[in-house]
Design an enzyme around this catalytic site. Structure first.
Site, PDB file in Angstrom:
ATOM      1  N   ASP A  46      44.094  71.376  63.704  1.00 46.64           N
ATOM      2  CA  ASP A  46      44.550  69.987  63.652  1.00 46.64           C
ATOM      3  C   ASP A  46      43.492  69.121  62.998  1.00 46.64           C
ATOM      4  O   ASP A  46      42.672  68.520  63.675  1.00 46.64           O
ATOM      5  CB  ASP A  46      44.840  69.534  65.089  1.00 46.64           C
ATOM      6  CG  ASP A  46      45.444  68.155  65.185  1.00 46.64           C
ATOM      7  OD1 ASP A  46      45.915  67.635  64.159  1.00 46.64           O
ATOM      8  OD2 ASP A  46      45.430  67.585  66.291  1.00 46.64           O
ATOM      9  N   GLU A 103      51.091  69.028  60.093  1.00 45.20           N
ATOM     10  CA  GLU A 103      50.448  69.243  61.383  1.00 45.20           C
ATOM     11  C   GLU A 103      50.647  70.711  61.786  1.00 45.20           C
ATOM     12  O   GLU A 103      51.538  71.392  61.268  1.00 45.20           O
ATOM     13  CB  GLU A 103      51.057  68.320  62.435  1.00 45.20           C
ATOM     14  CG  GLU A 103      50.765  66.851  62.228  1.00 45.20           C
ATOM     15  CD  GLU A 103      49.357  66.444  62.648  1.00 45.20           C
ATOM     16  OE1 GLU A 103      48.623  67.299  63.187  1.00 45.20           O
ATOM     17  OE2 GLU A 103      48.995  65.276  62.431  1.00 45.20           O
ATOM     18  N   HIS A 121      42.529  69.140  70.432  1.00 43.57           N
ATOM     19  CA  HIS A 121      42.207  68.054  71.362  1.00 43.57           C
ATOM     20  C   HIS A 121      41.597  68.616  72.651  1.00 43.57           C
ATOM     21  O   HIS A 121      41.668  67.989  73.710  1.00 43.57           O
ATOM     22  CB  HIS A 121      43.443  67.205  71.709  1.00 43.57           C
ATOM     23  CG  HIS A 121      43.983  66.427  70.564  1.00 43.57           C
ATOM     24  ND1 HIS A 121      44.477  65.142  70.696  1.00 43.57           N
ATOM     25  CD2 HIS A 121      44.114  66.724  69.251  1.00 43.57           C
ATOM     26  CE1 HIS A 121      44.894  64.699  69.527  1.00 43.57           C
ATOM     27  NE2 HIS A 121      44.672  65.649  68.632  1.00 43.57           N
ATOM     28  N   GLU A 142      44.284  59.625  61.369  1.00 51.37           N
ATOM     29  CA  GLU A 142      45.496  59.990  62.105  1.00 51.37           C
ATOM     30  C   GLU A 142      45.250  60.077  63.597  1.00 51.37           C
ATOM     31  O   GLU A 142      46.094  59.671  64.409  1.00 51.37           O
ATOM     32  CB  GLU A 142      46.037  61.332  61.580  1.00 51.37           C
ATOM     33  CG  GLU A 142      47.448  61.675  62.061  1.00 51.37           C
ATOM     34  CD  GLU A 142      47.470  62.370  63.423  1.00 51.37           C
ATOM     35  OE1 GLU A 142      48.549  62.400  64.041  1.00 51.37           O
ATOM     36  OE2 GLU A 142      46.414  62.878  63.865  1.00 51.37           O
ATOM     37  N   GLU A 143      44.091  60.593  63.983  1.00 46.85           N
ATOM     38  CA  GLU A 143      43.814  60.797  65.398  1.00 46.85           C
ATOM     39  C   GLU A 143      43.601  59.495  66.167  1.00 46.85           C
ATOM     40  O   GLU A 143      43.572  59.497  67.397  1.00 46.85           O
ATOM     41  CB  GLU A 143      42.602  61.711  65.581  1.00 46.85           C
ATOM     42  CG  GLU A 143      42.770  63.112  65.012  1.00 46.85           C
ATOM     43  CD  GLU A 143      43.814  63.948  65.737  1.00 46.85           C
ATOM     44  OE1 GLU A 143      44.487  63.407  66.645  1.00 46.85           O
ATOM     45  OE2 GLU A 143      43.961  65.132  65.399  1.00 46.85           O
ATOM     46  N   HIS A 167      45.952  65.296  57.501  1.00 46.86           N
ATOM     47  CA  HIS A 167      44.857  64.355  57.786  1.00 46.86           C
ATOM     48  C   HIS A 167      43.518  65.064  57.869  1.00 46.86           C
ATOM     49  O   HIS A 167      43.430  66.224  58.281  1.00 46.86           O
ATOM     50  CB  HIS A 167      45.136  63.539  59.046  1.00 46.86           C
ATOM     51  CG  HIS A 167      45.233  64.323  60.321  1.00 46.86           C
ATOM     52  ND1 HIS A 167      44.139  64.586  61.129  1.00 46.86           N
ATOM     53  CD2 HIS A 167      46.293  64.894  60.942  1.00 46.86           C
ATOM     54  CE1 HIS A 167      44.537  65.257  62.184  1.00 46.86           C
ATOM     55  NE2 HIS A 167      45.834  65.482  62.102  1.00 46.86           N
TER      56      HIS A 167
END
Length: 417
Positions: free
Chosen positions: A139, A198, A388, A173-174, A110
């Protein structure tokens, strides 16, 4: 979870063909190609990190789509841009290669990140030893880099041992792949194998790098209370305090998922009232829900509906609603056999590859494996940490082994009949 030899004997002939391969020595040509590709991988990571592409940043996501589409075209892919059906409305990028083999293979990653626009001002791209820092670098821009450079290595080697090879890069995706998930599922059903890219957890945070066989599905819960407003000082008894009723409901429902194996519920947001001197007539709370069973939403909804019948404040109205998000990912026996293949490939380099059974994080592997038609394995991206959060990074020591893993895996998948 260990599986017996008898259990593995039940997998398809395709999986058996994979697990029967012998991997005593490394493919020196592929290893050398992976080593030679490392500087170019780092350059690609630099270029992508400098494109801020949060899930709501359509301009940045368009730049990422332009970048990845151009790279796929340079590799000889037929490309397509598909606008997502919900959310910000950014484009997916799909690249298709036609080969001379029999297997239909799919690679997914992604383009979006969790970071707000302007993040590079406080968290810039930087290199510190074997770590390269940058928002989204692990990510999932590292996953994109693995795909692009693995295909470059194989393209340069003249490898075309597949019937069709599809690459999918999505922009949401997030935020649950709300506008791309259905298409990912549809596309995956047309393929034999899907490798999702991922990141894997970097050393020393984890003991070893890994492949992933399970990830939670997601859902969102909303609890709403309607009461009656009144003057908080002069006539509080005439009101029906929605905030107190909400608190009661949160306390009595907080453990409801513990009685339903394969589900997890955590109340994470709440809102009530607008001014200090008024009994609030509205209150709401939101829940983060994780699921590893296909009927988890239905079971949780039924349990919550029963719980909220017990009210603290008379004459209040209480409702709860669960909206399903990304489906859970639970690999089948074919996926488990494929992950063991990955372990054998890593062993060629003298490295240990772990198999992770489950993570609480959700991935698009859930959409890819939703119907069970395709064999799906997760975490073929680069090793990293801090996603994140602050100071996200990748470990450059993972670049060569990850390129080797992907290229060797694709070669072996092409051989399988």
């Amino acid at each position: 979870m260990k599986r017996s030899v008898k259990r593995l004997a039940s997998v398809s002939l395709f999986s058996l063909a994979l697990t029967s391969s012998a991997f005593a020595a490394a493919d020196e040509k592929l290893r050398a190609a992976a080593e030679q590709a490392q500087p170019a991988v780092i350059e690609s990571l630099h270029d992508m990190v400098l494109i801020e592409s949060g899930s709501g940043d359509v301009e940045g996501l368009t730049k990422m789509a332009d970048y990845t589409e151009a790279r796929l075209k340079a590799l000889g892919a037929k490309t397509e841009r598909r606008k997502t059906t919900r959310g910000a409305g950014a484009d997916m990028v799909i690249g298709t290669f036609e080969g001379t083999g029999t297997k239909k293979l799919m690679l997914i990653a992604h383009m979006d990140t969790v970071y707000e626009h302007g993040i590079l001002a406080s968290q810039p791209y930087k290199v510190d030893g074997n770590r390269i820092y940058g928002p989204g670098i692990a990510d999932d821009k590292g996953g994109i880099a693995v795909i692009l450079h693995s295909l470059k290595i194989l393209n340069d080697a003249g490898w075309r041992d597949y019937a069709k090879l599809t690459v999918s890069f999505n922009p949401d995706e997030e935020v649950g792949s709300v506008g791309s998930g259905a298409f990912i599922a549809e596309l995956a059903d047309q393929h034999d194998v899907v490798l999702s890219c991922e990141p894997t957890v970097a050393l020393p945070v984890a003991r070893n790098e890994s492949l992933l066989l399970g990830a939670s599905g997601t859902a969102a819960g909303t609890l709403e209370v309607k009461g009656k407003a009144s003057h908080a000082g002069a006539a509080p008894q005439l009101g029906r305090n929605a905030l107190l009723e909400l608190a009661h409901q949160l306390l009595q429902t907080q453990d409801v998922a513990k009685s339903i194996p394969g589900t997890q519920l955590n109340w994470t947001t709440a809102k009530a009232g607008t001014v200090r001197n008024q009994i609030p007539d509205q209150a709401t709370a939101g829940a983060d829900i994780r699921l590893t069973i296909p009927d988890g939403v239905q079971k949780l909804q039924a349990a919550l509906d029963e719980k909220i019948k017990d009210k603290l404040i008379p004459d209040t109205e209480v409702t709860v609603k669960i909206v399903a998000g990304r489906p859970p990912f639970v690999a089948n026996d074919r996926g488990r056999a494929l992950a063991k293949e990955g372990q054998a490939i890593y062993a060629e380099l003298g490295r240990t590859l772990d198999i992770a059974e489950m993570t609480g994080g959700a991935t698009d592997a859930g959409y890819a494996g939703r119907s069970g038609k395709a064999t799906v394995v997760e975490s073929f991206g680069l090793a990293g940490w801090g996603y994140h959060a602050r100071d996200e990074y990748i470990d450059t020591n993972s670049i060569v082994p990850r390129l080797y893993l992907m290229t060797r895996m694709l070669v072996e998948l092409g051989k399988a009949k």
